[in-house]
Design a protein around this motif. Structure first.
Motif, short mmCIF file in Angstrom:
data_model
loop_
_atom_site.label_atom_id
_atom_site.label_comp_id
_atom_site.label_asym_id
_atom_site.label_seq_id
_atom_site.Cartn_x
_atom_site.Cartn_y
_atom_site.Cartn_z
N THR A 111 5.84 7.45 -6.41
CA THR A 111 5.35 6.92 -5.14
C THR A 111 5.86 5.51 -4.89
O THR A 111 6.31 5.18 -3.77
CB THR A 111 3.81 6.94 -5.11
OG1 THR A 111 3.36 8.29 -5.17
CG2 THR A 111 3.27 6.28 -3.85
N ALA A 112 5.81 4.65 -5.91
CA ALA A 112 6.29 3.28 -5.75
C ALA A 112 7.78 3.26 -5.41
O ALA A 112 8.22 2.46 -4.57
CB ALA A 112 6.02 2.47 -7.02
N THR A 113 8.55 4.12 -6.04
CA THR A 113 10.00 4.16 -5.81
C THR A 113 10.31 4.69 -4.42
O THR A 113 11.19 4.16 -3.72
CB THR A 113 10.69 5.01 -6.88
OG1 THR A 113 10.44 4.43 -8.16
CG2 THR A 113 12.18 5.10 -6.64
N ILE A 114 9.62 5.73 -3.98
CA ILE A 114 9.84 6.27 -2.64
C ILE A 114 9.49 5.23 -1.58
O ILE A 114 10.21 5.06 -0.59
CB ILE A 114 9.02 7.56 -2.44
CG1 ILE A 114 9.62 8.70 -3.27
CG2 ILE A 114 8.96 7.95 -0.97
CD1 ILE A 114 8.77 9.96 -3.29
N THR A 115 8.41 4.51 -1.78
CA THR A 115 8.00 3.48 -0.82
C THR A 115 9.05 2.38 -0.72
O THR A 115 9.44 1.96 0.39
CB THR A 115 6.65 2.88 -1.22
OG1 THR A 115 5.67 3.92 -1.27
CG2 THR A 115 6.20 1.83 -0.21
N ALA A 116 9.53 1.90 -1.86
CA ALA A 116 10.57 0.86 -1.85
C ALA A 116 11.86 1.39 -1.22
O ALA A 116 12.52 0.68 -0.45
CB ALA A 116 10.83 0.39 -3.28
N LEU A 117 12.20 2.62 -1.53
CA LEU A 117 13.41 3.22 -0.97
C LEU A 117 13.28 3.37 0.54
O LEU A 117 14.25 3.13 1.29
CB LEU A 117 13.66 4.58 -1.63
CG LEU A 117 14.95 5.32 -1.28
CD1 LEU A 117 16.16 4.49 -1.65
CD2 LEU A 117 15.00 6.67 -2.01
#
Length: 209
Positions: free
Chosen positions: A139-145
């Protein structure tokens, strides 16, 4: 349950910002190649936020000894770190069966390890497939992406700032707040602290010898 792929992560981020999904990550006509480059940069950065390596993104590997290399450092052997990896080794060991063994008689130069030990092992960090990620890291990676794609595709600085704060928290938190704080905390429980090595010191080693 189907396994998550890189394109699944990219298209989830695209959905977060209301963009059409990409068909291929190798064709830049639809922005796929650019999205792939942003994905690589984002994931590698996020993995680097855990200095000891996220538990799902590290493994012990035996180093590959180079028989034709001539070390100029005074050590007997030169080793390569096999396979794809990100960042420096977490630690080295001359006994892979001892989880508390930390080896220090080596130097790291030019991306290679010089040492007298044979064999030699290293805990290395690598970029795993998305299906191995924890839910919090995903989730954190998708949000940053999503934030980076919003800026790359539409130059939307406001959306970029909002997504980045959601993923990482405020600037004062050094990218360790927001959703990433949850991912780091979850991983911390999977990596309990090692016991103090009271028997590994010069005096004890000299006595045993």
């Amino acid at each position: 349950m189907s396994l998550l792929s890189v394109i699944d992560i990219v298209n989830t981020a695209c959905a977060r910002i209301g963009e059409d999904p990409v068909e291929s990550l190798t064709d830049d006509l639809g922005g796929g190649q650019s999205a792939s480059l942003i994905y690589d940069e984002t994931v590698d950065f996020n993995l680097g936020l855990q200095p000891s390596g996220f538990s799902f993104a590290r493994e012990v590997r035996q180093l590959s000894k180079l028989t034709d290399a001539e070390p100029l450092t005074g050590y007997a052997h030169v080793y390569d770190i096999p396979g794809a990896y990100t960042g420096l080794p977490v630690f080295l060991s001359d006994d892979a069966t001892d989880p508390d063994c930390r080896f220090t008689r080596y130097i790291l130069t030019g991306g290679q390890v010089h040492s007298d030990a044979d064999p030699l092992f290293a805990m290395v960090k690598f970029r795993p497939d998305p299906n191995r990620w924890t839910g919090t890291f995903k989730t954190a990676t998708i949000t940053a992406l999503a934030g980076k794609l919003a800026y790359a595709i539409a130059s939307n600085r406001g959306a970029y700032s909002d997504f980045m704060q959601e993923a990482y928290g405020t600037p004062s938190e050094g990218f360790r707040g927001g959703q990433m704080r949850v991912a780091l905390s979850e991983d911390g429980f999977a990596n309990p602290p090692r016991r103090v090595q009271v028997d590994r010191n010069p005096l004890t080693n000299a006595w045993r010898s």
